[in-house]
Scaffold this motif. Sequence first.
Motif, PDB file in Angstrom:
ATOM      1  N   TYR A 190      42.361  36.851  50.864  1.00 15.24           N
ATOM      2  CA  TYR A 190      42.819  36.383  49.554  1.00 15.24           C
ATOM      3  C   TYR A 190      43.230  34.935  49.744  1.00 15.24           C
ATOM      4  O   TYR A 190      44.421  34.610  49.660  1.00 15.24           O
ATOM      5  CB  TYR A 190      44.019  37.196  49.069  1.00 15.24           C
ATOM      6  CG  TYR A 190      43.687  38.481  48.354  1.00 15.24           C
ATOM      7  CD1 TYR A 190      43.336  38.473  47.002  1.00 15.24           C
ATOM      8  CD2 TYR A 190      43.748  39.706  49.012  1.00 15.24           C
ATOM      9  CE1 TYR A 190      43.053  39.654  46.326  1.00 15.24           C
ATOM     10  CE2 TYR A 190      43.461  40.893  48.336  1.00 15.24           C
ATOM     11  CZ  TYR A 190      43.117  40.846  47.000  1.00 15.24           C
ATOM     12  OH  TYR A 190      42.842  42.017  46.335  1.00 15.24           O
TER      13      TYR A 190
ATOM     14  N   ARG B 187      41.163  44.410  53.176  1.00 16.99           N
ATOM     15  CA  ARG B 187      42.420  44.214  52.438  1.00 16.99           C
ATOM     16  C   ARG B 187      43.533  44.820  53.266  1.00 16.99           C
ATOM     17  O   ARG B 187      43.336  45.888  53.867  1.00 16.99           O
ATOM     18  CB  ARG B 187      42.357  44.920  51.077  1.00 16.99           C
ATOM     19  CG  ARG B 187      41.340  44.332  50.124  1.00 16.99           C
ATOM     20  CD  ARG B 187      41.013  45.305  49.013  1.00 16.99           C
ATOM     21  NE  ARG B 187      42.182  45.745  48.289  1.00 16.99           N
ATOM     22  CZ  ARG B 187      42.488  47.036  48.068  1.00 16.99           C
ATOM     23  NH1 ARG B 187      41.717  48.001  48.544  1.00 16.99           N
ATOM     24  NH2 ARG B 187      43.548  47.349  47.378  1.00 16.99           N
TER      25      ARG B 187
ATOM     26  N   PHE C 259      56.487  44.093  46.958  1.00 17.41           N
ATOM     27  CA  PHE C 259      55.415  44.319  47.937  1.00 17.41           C
ATOM     28  C   PHE C 259      55.953  43.985  49.324  1.00 17.41           C
ATOM     29  O   PHE C 259      56.319  42.848  49.600  1.00 17.41           O
ATOM     30  CB  PHE C 259      54.216  43.433  47.601  1.00 17.41           C
ATOM     31  CG  PHE C 259      53.096  43.563  48.603  1.00 17.41           C
ATOM     32  CD1 PHE C 259      52.511  44.794  48.850  1.00 17.41           C
ATOM     33  CD2 PHE C 259      52.636  42.453  49.294  1.00 17.41           C
ATOM     34  CE1 PHE C 259      51.490  44.920  49.789  1.00 17.41           C
ATOM     35  CE2 PHE C 259      51.616  42.574  50.230  1.00 17.41           C
ATOM     36  CZ  PHE C 259      51.040  43.812  50.476  1.00 17.41           C
TER      37      PHE C 259
ATOM     38  N   GLY D  29      49.270  45.554  43.684  1.00 18.03           N
ATOM     39  CA  GLY D  29      49.695  45.354  42.301  1.00 18.03           C
ATOM     40  C   GLY D  29      50.197  46.610  41.636  1.00 18.03           C
ATOM     41  O   GLY D  29      50.152  47.690  42.233  1.00 18.03           O
TER      42      GLY D  29
ATOM     43  N   ARG E 141      44.167  36.249  38.641  1.00 21.07           N
ATOM     44  CA  ARG E 141      45.401  36.915  39.061  1.00 21.07           C
ATOM     45  C   ARG E 141      46.404  35.887  39.600  1.00 21.07           C
ATOM     46  O   ARG E 141      47.613  36.030  39.419  1.00 21.07           O
ATOM     47  CB  ARG E 141      45.042  37.942  40.149  1.00 21.07           C
ATOM     48  CG  ARG E 141      46.207  38.728  40.683  1.00 21.07           C
ATOM     49  CD  ARG E 141      45.712  39.717  41.726  1.00 21.07           C
ATOM     50  NE  ARG E 141      46.778  40.535  42.255  1.00 21.07           N
ATOM     51  CZ  ARG E 141      46.610  41.464  43.188  1.00 21.07           C
ATOM     52  NH1 ARG E 141      45.400  41.700  43.681  1.00 21.07           N
ATOM     53  NH2 ARG E 141      47.624  42.164  43.638  1.00 21.07           N
TER      54      ARG E 141
END
Length: 491
Positions: free
Chosen positions: A164, A294, A460, A454, A116
Amino acid sequence: LIHQREYLSNGEMKTWDGPVHEVYSPVCIKTENGLERKLIGSYPICTADEAAASLDAAVAAYNNGRGEWPTMSVAERIHCVEQFTGKMIEQKDIIVKLIMWEIGKSFADSTKEFDRTVEYIYATIDSLKNLDRDSSGFDIVDGIAAQVRRSPLGVVLCMGPFNYPLNETFTTLIPALIMGNTILFKPPKFGTLLHYPLQEAFMNSFPKGVVNVIYGRGNAIVPGLMQSGKINVLTLIGSSKVANELKKSHPKVNRLRAVLGLDAKNAAIVTPHADINLAVKEIITGSLSFNGQRCTALKIVWVHRSIADQFLKELCDAVGELKFGMPWEKGVALTPLPETNKIEYLNGCISDALENGAQIMNENGGASEGSFFYPAVVYPVNDKMKLYYEEQFGPIVPVVPFDDLEETIEYLIESTHGQQVSIFSNNADEVASLIDPLVNQVSRVNVNSQCQRGPDVFPFTGRKDSAEGTLSVADAIRSFSIRSLVAFKMN
Ligand code: G3H
């Protein structure tokens, strides 16, 4: 084992012979003392002096916008980023393994994170090429021929999150870099070693001082960097408390741009018109993928009282089917947690909820061993409990019963967070009546699906304490640049 002793500063790898931080993987091994974390490497604990020298290198490379990098053509900068990406792809195997070992993310998800990131870089390049094409002409208005440019902002201090460590670092670092800014980058607390193989690629792809990497304890080195007043952009994916403190410590805060992805407490609202099966499926991954670690995870679930029993039964059954195990195992959904004090915190949230009248609804919910924590569905959660307000960032699913949808809207209005919400309902009128009030509280309303960042081309961001600035491909380019005008008076 990776015992890293070099850091990239001012175009060269500096050797470090001072104290180091030992990295223990959340993946435990059995010893005579029980389950223990495995040592996987170490990295330099640089001091404020090395950090200041690296910052000066980034300042010199920018040279008030007159450096080689900020004055390079867009095409040349893109070429350098492409070169870097090629070198990064060559390191895929080791980087994916390090993501897995350092933060306990499953091998499948670590691979996705890598892929990604590469896609994100190429999408950023495409977006910039389009933007450059659009801005290469002149607009003539009222006798003025004007060219709109996108100019860099200066020196960017870039800090990504542990969940991440590659992807979310690069979703800020790459757009900042490609727009002509120079970078001082501090890897996250967990997910540090994986940046080691990339230092050489940075060194060989960009002019001296354009990218500098500093390792060490954030609280020892970052405040001094901010206090120096030499940082033009702070970009951080992390906690709003830390972001606020850092911003405040900058002597010219009005001149500082901040691009921040911060705390969130995303809610799911399951109405009496929901397809319960679908809602459960989405809420399971929405709240528990990567163990709930997350920022976009669903961290509270509101369910209409009339369907609460059925919903909870299906939810608990689905949790029971999740595979728990080591990150390299096939089909594994839940893995060990990297933060050493996290289990204590999660247990504290559960005890607090139990003391205030809630129960753990699923078998083994809240059980732990070593760095493993078995997910807990907690019900009925109410406003006396920590789980109602706090971002647990872990495998707990707090469920709140409601009688009137207005209660859910009120919750979101009063919340200090404002990232996303998910509505589960098959009644179009009901959905329509919720969208308007909700879209003015959060930055994304998801209908019949979980919250997520996503596809990455979508903007975002978040409202209130959840974000500052907007990320995603095109918005990130905008976030790390300023539109400037060259205007010719036509006589
Ligand atoms: O942790 C915060 C990330 O932005 C979540 O991204 O929704 O793609 O997992 P994701």
